[in-house]
Design a protein around this motif. Structure first.
Motif, short mmCIF file in Angstrom:
data_model
loop_
_atom_site.label_atom_id
_atom_site.label_comp_id
_atom_site.label_asym_id
_atom_site.label_seq_id
_atom_site.Cartn_x
_atom_site.Cartn_y
_atom_site.Cartn_z
N THR A 29 0.66 -1.27 0.26
CA THR A 29 0.01 -0.38 0.69
C THR A 29 0.75 1.36 -0.09
O THR A 29 0.44 2.22 -0.52
N ARG A 30 1.86 1.62 1.06
CA ARG A 30 2.19 2.96 1.02
C ARG A 30 3.00 2.62 -1.05
O ARG A 30 3.56 3.83 -0.93
N HIS A 31 3.40 2.08 -0.98
CA HIS A 31 3.95 2.39 -2.74
C HIS A 31 3.32 2.35 -3.19
O HIS A 31 3.35 2.45 -4.31
N ILE A 33 0.34 4.42 -2.62
CA ILE A 33 0.14 5.49 -2.89
C ILE A 33 1.82 6.70 -3.32
O ILE A 33 1.51 7.63 -4.10
N CYS A 70 -6.02 1.21 -3.67
CA CYS A 70 -5.84 1.11 -2.34
C CYS A 70 -6.82 2.16 -2.57
O CYS A 70 -7.19 3.17 -3.03
N ASN A 72 -6.63 4.64 0.35
CA ASN A 72 -6.16 5.81 -0.44
C ASN A 72 -5.96 6.39 -1.69
O ASN A 72 -6.01 7.27 -1.85
#
Length: 72
Positions: A29-31, A33, A70, A72
């Protein structure tokens, strides 16, 4: 990795390898974003317009699917 894709002088094999790396990174997930924030979606669309190969299309669509999933 996005900077590599922005150079339109990159070979088709280079695009393929870059997309495989991005596909692997797009599972976190952080990738996802970070990829969206640096403009990867735009670059993937550009690649799709420039390189007309079935495997490249499949990779770009899978990466876009991961980015769209994702929350976000």
């Amino acid at each position: 990795m996005v900077n590599i894709l922005r150079h339109h002088g990159i070979t088709q094999q280079g695009v393929n390898v870059s997309l495989h790396v991005l596909l692997g990174a797009s599972s976190m997930t952080r990738h996802k974003i970070m990829m969206v924030e640096v403009g990867l979606v735009h670059e993937l669309v550009e690649i799709e317009l420039i390189v007309a190969e079935k495997r490249i299309t499949e990779l770009t669509l899978v990466i876009l699917f991961h980015l769209c999933s994702c929350a976000n």
